[in-house]
Design a protein around this motif. Structure first.
Motif, mmCIF file in Angstrom:
data_model
loop_
_atom_site.group_PDB
_atom_site.id
_atom_site.type_symbol
_atom_site.label_atom_id
_atom_site.label_comp_id
_atom_site.label_asym_id
_atom_site.label_seq_id
_atom_site.Cartn_x
_atom_site.Cartn_y
_atom_site.Cartn_z
ATOM 1 N N LYS A 211 0.843 -1.194 0.000
ATOM 2 C CA LYS A 211 0.000 0.000 0.000
ATOM 3 C C LYS A 211 0.881 1.248 0.000
ATOM 4 N N GLN A 276 -3.748 3.751 -5.307
ATOM 5 C CA GLN A 276 -3.806 4.089 -3.891
ATOM 6 C C GLN A 276 -5.146 3.730 -3.238
ATOM 7 N N GLU A 279 -10.104 -0.698 -3.375
ATOM 8 C CA GLU A 279 -10.234 -1.722 -2.346
ATOM 9 C C GLU A 279 -11.205 -2.820 -2.765
#
Length: 305
Positions: A211, A276, A279
């Motif tokens: 991440k 970034q 999800e």
């Protein structure tokens, strides 16, 4: 060797902790630095070039500092909406509970107002659906320090947080700009102990190792995105910036349509930053948030506000 069950617990612990730390990280601006309309406008002039062109592709500027037992972050951003609209949203706990749950890890937001104060409670958890009872609550005293025609300042304070964190301080300041825009400053500090520090270290060494944030670091010949806690702060900064942007964008719709519009708009904006912010897929996000909204409404009804 770390077992899968322990990794899962560490992931939940660190994920929730990082979200809470940022949520509560906006900071003691009124206590540690000059505040007020003129100071904030001077900061805008100083940062104008960096707000116009940066790694976010949006008018945002970040300053962060990580110590052994504390974190501080300051975010400056521009919203192309009149100051009156932004002020009305930010000084309203109801609006905060429409804005913050757009974040994928915020499961619910409720508030309670008494004669003494307003208390805001944020429930943080995994990226999948969770009822508030399975999430981690953070209680924040919500206070509007100043609400003027040309200046807003408010503070959210949590003395004790989960996992041994403490001294959460969120500060928010805003001023109008020429051309119907608004300049905001979000600041945050918190302190943490050994348990939180070890959980975060384990998380970024395992499940969180890939991440990253938005800032490029290193030499020109070999640059990479920042990672670790500062990378997490940058990701959450963008998520909350886009949440407020989404809330303001949706005000043009009839009230009954705004929730659906906010969900779709927030996901589409975050999808511009897949490295970034990606999800889960959109269908899962929409389904989760609709269930969480129902849970939040039921919990808010019990507060009596």
């Amino acid at each position: 060797m770390v077992g899968p069950k322990r990794i899962s617990r560490v992931r939940l612990f660190a994920c929730v902790l990082l979200v809470i730390l940022f949520c509560c990280t906006f900071a003691r601006a009124a206590e540690t630095e000059s505040s007020g309309e003129r100071a904030l406008l001077a900061k805008h002039s100083l940062l104008k070039a960096k707000l116009d062109k940066n790694q976010f592709g949006a008018p945002i500027y970040l300053e962060s500092l990580e110590g052994q037992d504390s974190v501080r972050v300051d975010m400056y951003g521009i919203f192309h909406y009149p100051f009156e609209a932004v002020r009305e949203a930010l000084q309203s706990p109801t609006a905060w509970c429409d804005i913050t749950p757009l974040h994928i890890n915020i499961k619910a937001c409720v508030y309670k107002t008494t004669k003494q104060q307003t208390q805001l409670t944020l429930y943080s958890g995994r990226k999948y659906f969770q009822p508030p009872s399975d999430a981690y609550p953070l209680k924040l005293a919500f206070r509007v320090a100043s609400s003027q025609p040309d200046y807003l300042e408010l503070a959210l304070v949590g003395e004790e947080g989960p996992f041994g964190t403490k001294d959460h301080r969120i500060g928010v300041q805003a001023v109008p700009l020429e051309g119907q825009g608004t300049f905001l400053h979000f600041s945050y500090t918190y302190s943490h102990g050994t348990m939180a520090r070890m959980a975060i270290k384990t998380y970024f060494a395992t499940l969180g190792r890939d991440k990253v944030g938005f800032t490029l670091v290193g030499d020109d010949g070999k640059q990479s995105y920042i990672d670790g806690v500062r990378g997490a702060v940058e990701r959450n900064t963008m998520r909350y910036y886009l949440a407020l942007q989404t809330y303001l964008d949706a005000l043009k719709y009839p009230e009954g349509q705004r929730f659906e519009q906010r969900l779709n708009r927030w996901y589409d904006l975050t999808a511009k930053y897949p490295r970034q912010l990606k999800e889960i897929d959109k269908a899962a996000y929409l389904s989760n948030k609709k269930m969480e909204r129902a849970q939040q409404e039921a919990l808010q009804a019990k507060q009596g506000n």
